[in-house]
Design a protein around this motif. Structure first.
Motif, short mmCIF file in Angstrom:
data_model
loop_
_atom_site.label_atom_id
_atom_site.label_comp_id
_atom_site.label_asym_id
_atom_site.label_seq_id
_atom_site.Cartn_x
_atom_site.Cartn_y
_atom_site.Cartn_z
N GLU A 216 54.31 7.45 27.63
CA GLU A 216 53.88 8.72 27.03
C GLU A 216 54.80 9.15 25.90
O GLU A 216 54.35 9.64 24.86
CB GLU A 216 53.80 9.81 28.10
CG GLU A 216 52.61 9.63 29.05
CD GLU A 216 52.50 10.75 30.06
OE1 GLU A 216 53.47 11.56 30.17
OE2 GLU A 216 51.47 10.83 30.74
N THR A 219 54.03 6.79 22.94
CA THR A 219 52.73 7.13 22.37
C THR A 219 52.82 8.41 21.56
O THR A 219 52.28 8.50 20.44
CB THR A 219 51.67 7.28 23.48
OG1 THR A 219 51.61 6.08 24.24
CG2 THR A 219 50.30 7.56 22.88
N ALA A 220 53.51 9.41 22.10
CA ALA A 220 53.70 10.68 21.38
C ALA A 220 54.47 10.45 20.09
O ALA A 220 54.14 11.04 19.05
CB ALA A 220 54.45 11.67 22.27
N LEU A 241 50.96 15.12 24.59
CA LEU A 241 51.62 14.33 23.55
C LEU A 241 52.23 15.22 22.48
O LEU A 241 53.34 14.96 21.99
CB LEU A 241 50.61 13.37 22.89
CG LEU A 241 50.01 12.26 23.77
CD1 LEU A 241 49.11 11.35 22.93
CD2 LEU A 241 51.10 11.42 24.45
N LYS A 244 55.49 16.62 23.78
CA LYS A 244 56.52 15.59 23.82
C LYS A 244 57.01 15.27 22.41
O LYS A 244 58.21 15.05 22.19
CB LYS A 244 55.99 14.32 24.50
CG LYS A 244 55.85 14.45 26.02
CD LYS A 244 55.36 13.16 26.64
CE LYS A 244 55.30 13.28 28.15
NZ LYS A 244 56.64 13.39 28.77
N TYR A 245 56.08 15.22 21.47
CA TYR A 245 56.49 14.91 20.09
C TYR A 245 57.32 16.03 19.49
O TYR A 245 58.27 15.77 18.74
CB TYR A 245 55.28 14.63 19.20
CG TYR A 245 55.70 14.36 17.76
CD1 TYR A 245 56.44 13.22 17.44
CD2 TYR A 245 55.39 15.26 16.74
CE1 TYR A 245 56.85 12.97 16.13
CE2 TYR A 245 55.79 15.02 15.44
CZ TYR A 245 56.53 13.87 15.14
OH TYR A 245 56.94 13.65 13.85
#
Length: 423
Positions: A216, A219-220, A241, A244-245
């Motif tokens: 995750e 991906t983020a 996401l 997290k980003y």
């Protein structure tokens, strides 16, 4: 007529050397034609020529017409002072040296066979549909063609190596970082290759190294850097996401690119940038030491196994963040993996082995010949001319032949062109 033809005739002595005479009827003997100079200055260096039994050592300059000497202002350039012979196709004016003596001039048109000239004109000035020699290609010896294809493949490989070496310079010779950049570019295919490369180079690879152990997070990171997490969507996975980003962006002081760089229009859904980014993240997560694995593999089936991985559950029912779709595994096809082998893995392996002094042409050749031929308009057109690529080595070689020789009409530098010229 052009100077390239004159260089060719002179370099390979494809002219009658019996009763050679200068424009003022002095006997000429060519002992050494000289070394072809592809930089500035005279065309052939360190030649040896006898003119009326007097031995001369120096340089040879070539022009279509004698008057080109003045057109190019060679009389003002000291590097032409050591020219001992002016070789032209047509002598239309006397050229004088600095001591006011005429420069010995050899007019070649009377010493070149009519057949050679006709063959040359039919190749270079023929209004072809695909390649200059398309009407004569089937007459080429198979052994000559096979040798040419192998040479052209490695020529294409060297060309790709140039780009890889530039990336290595930018990453302080970090092969793993360059692999990531090349994989990203290839996942974008032709349409989105450059935006994907921008994505991969928008951050230091050390960030990917740190975050690739959590799917995750990784991906983020990739979607965030691609600019896809800037909207206000209610989808739970998207919000996860995005959050997290936000943390990763602050932690690593990142700057994303714009998602507008990526194209969706007229693309098949399986090639959407969103799907390819998700697949790239899953690949890096599934294989933490992917570089060493790829460098050690020598069988096509093992590559297929390595690139057989599952994407995140969300992407099995989505092509974009905005809408659901029928469930599908979103796995990489074998043809897609073939493109990665051709355009990323083998070129990078070639450069890597070169850097270690361990490059083996046989090993590279055995690997590329396992891969199926590409399917594109160039390969289809050659197939219509009865030149069928049996594998990726031959398809790559034919692409090199078309783009770097046929299209540029470099028949004089091509083994096929040489064979047809001298028939």
């Amino acid at each position: 007529m052009n100077e390239e033809f004159l260089y060719y005739v002179w370099k390979y002595k494809i002219f009658t050397d019996i009763n050679l005479q200068t424009s003022d009827a002095k006997e000429v003997s060519i002992l050494k034609g000289g070394i072809h100079n592809k930089n500035s200055g005279p065309d052939f260096l360190n030649a040896q020529v006898k003119i009326d039994h007097q031995l001369w050592a120096g340089n040879v300059e070539m022009h279509v017409k004698s008057s080109d000497w003045y057109l190019h202002k060679h009389e003002e350039d000291a590097s032409y002072d050591a020219v001992i012979l002016h070789v032209v196709w047509e002598h239309d004016v006397d050229v004088f040296m600095k001591n006011n003596k005429p420069l010995p001039t050899l007019e070649l048109k009377n010493f070149v066979s009519k057949e050679l000239l006709e063959n040359y004109n039919s190749l270079v000035y023929h209004q072809q549909k695909f390649i200059p020699c398309e009407n004569q290609l089937t007459t080429i010896d198979e052994f000559l063609l096979n040798n040419l294809l192998e040479r052209l493949y490695f020529e294409r490989l060297e060309h790709k190596s140039t780009f890889i070496k530039e990336l290595l310079l930018d990453t302080n010779a970090d092969f793993e970082a360059v692999l990531f950049q090349l994989l990203a570019k290839n996942f974008g295919l032709k349409v989105n290759g450059e935006p994907f490369l921008q994505l991969a180079t928008s951050m230091d690879f050390s960030v990917v190294r740190k975050e690739r152990f959590d799917l995750e997070q990784l991906t983020a990171l990739l979607f965030g850097q691609a600019g896809f997490l800037e909207e206000d969507l209610e989808e739970h996975y998207y919000q996860l996401l995005k959050e997290k980003y936000r943390y990763l962006k602050h932690k690593h002081k990142l700057n994303s690119i714009s998602k507008n760089a990526f194209q969706f229009f007229r693309m098949r859904p399986q090639n959407f940038p969103t799907i390819r980014i998700a697949q790239l993240a899953s690949l890096l997560y599934a294989h933490q030491n992917i570089f060493s694995k790829l460098m050690s593999i020598n069988k096509k089936e093992d590559f297929y196994d390595l690139f057989s991985f599952e994407v995140d559950a969300f992407w099995k029912t989505h092509f974009t963040f905005e809408s659901d779709s029928k469930k599908s595994p979103k796995k990489l096809t074998k043809s897609f993996v073939d493109l990665i082998i051709i355009n990323t893995i083998i070129p990078l392996k070639f450069v890597y082995l070169q850097s270690r002094g361990e490059v083996s042409e046989n090993e590279i050749m055995q690997l590329i010949k396992q891969v199926s031929s590409e399917k594109n308009s160039i390969i289809s057109n050659f197939s219509a001319l009865e030149i069928k690529a049996k594998n990726a080595m031959e398809s790559q070689a034919l692409i090199q032949l078309k783009n770097n020789y046929c299209t540029k009409k470099r028949c004089l530098q091509c083994a096929i062109g040489n064979s047809l010229l001298r028939k």
